[in-house]
Design an enzyme around this catalytic site. Structure first.
Site, mmCIF file in Angstrom:
data_model
loop_
_atom_site.group_PDB
_atom_site.id
_atom_site.type_symbol
_atom_site.label_atom_id
_atom_site.label_comp_id
_atom_site.label_asym_id
_atom_site.label_seq_id
_atom_site.Cartn_x
_atom_site.Cartn_y
_atom_site.Cartn_z
ATOM 1 N N TYR A 105 36.458 50.183 41.205
ATOM 2 C CA TYR A 105 36.274 50.497 39.786
ATOM 3 C C TYR A 105 35.129 49.665 39.207
ATOM 4 C CZ TYR A 105 37.373 50.816 34.799
ATOM 5 O OH TYR A 105 37.301 51.007 33.441
ATOM 6 N N GLU B 268 43.015 54.263 28.318
ATOM 7 C CA GLU B 268 43.030 52.953 27.649
ATOM 8 C C GLU B 268 44.257 52.837 26.749
ATOM 9 O OE1 GLU B 268 41.220 50.383 28.192
ATOM 10 O OE2 GLU B 268 39.503 51.158 29.289
ATOM 11 N N TRP C 213 45.758 47.145 33.820
ATOM 12 C CA TRP C 213 44.870 48.264 34.109
ATOM 13 C C TRP C 213 45.056 48.749 35.538
ATOM 14 C CZ3 TRP C 213 42.701 52.029 31.867
ATOM 15 C CH2 TRP C 213 41.632 52.727 32.443
#
Length: 209
Positions: free
Chosen positions: A46, A68, A76
């Site tokens: 990522y 988000e 995350w």
């Protein structure tokens, strides 16, 4: 991804401590990375291929905004590992399709173990798709209108990176005024970081070297 989530209170699965994220780390491949980006293979991919790279397009930005929002209260890493399931569940985050969801879709999503099953977040995702359809300029143009000028110098550590800015606060206010939910100033800044509206890779990171 909120850096605040990485900083919060010691270690848990997939959540590095502050010491892990504030400096560059040399990976097994010899490349220097922002510390959080070297903490797990998922984060490395990522970090190297998505975070901080400019992203445009209404559906693409709707996806990032939605993910988000779903991150709130979670790491995350959890969201990254569920992203394929989220895309399947939310019709690849096509705004027009999600905006047409009804109660049967809410029930379907609440029963989907592959995603985060939170009614408020699911209903916000659907409501946000409807709000996005009502934007005359489109979601991408609205969000990018809040992008600040590029930094004159890169941060040396994530201790120098804010959790929100005047621009992210203005973005959150504008979105709320237009009917969006689960997009406060901190979430807005995380969205800006994730989609390249701001580039908070540390000085020396191989992504920007």
């Amino acid at each position: 991804m909120r850096l605040g989530a990485l900083r919060g209170g010691g270690r848990s699965a997939g959540r590095p401590s502050l010491d892990d994220v504030t400096n560059l780390v040399i990976g097994a491949d010899g490349a220097p990375r922002c510390g959080w980006g070297a903490s797990t293979p998922d984060y490395t991919v990522y970090h190297d291929t998505e975070w901080g790279r400019p992203l445009h397009g209404d559906d693409a930005l709707y996806e990032r905004m939605t993910l988000e929002a779903f991150q709130s209260g979670l790491s995350w890493l959890t969201i990254l590992r569920k992203r394929a399931a989220f895309r399947l569940a939310f019709d690849d985050f096509r705004i027009a399709d999600v905006a047409d969801y009804g109660e049967a879709d809410v029930a379907r999503l609440l029963g989907d173990a592959g995603i985060v099953r939170n009614r408020a977040k699911i209903e916000a995702a659907i409501g946000n798709a409807r709000a996005a359809l009502d934007l005359p300029e489109g979601l991408s143009a609205l969000l990018w209108s809040f992008a600040p000028p590029p930094r004159s110098t890169r941060p040396g550590s994530f201790a120098e990176v804010p959790s929100s800015t005047p621009q992210s606060t203005a973005m959150a206010k504008a979105l709320k005024k237009r009917g969006f939910r689960f997009v406060g100033p901190t979430t807005a800044y995380a969205l800006m970081q994730a989609t390249g509206m701001v580039d908070d890779h540390l000085a020396g990171c191989h992504v920007v070297a």
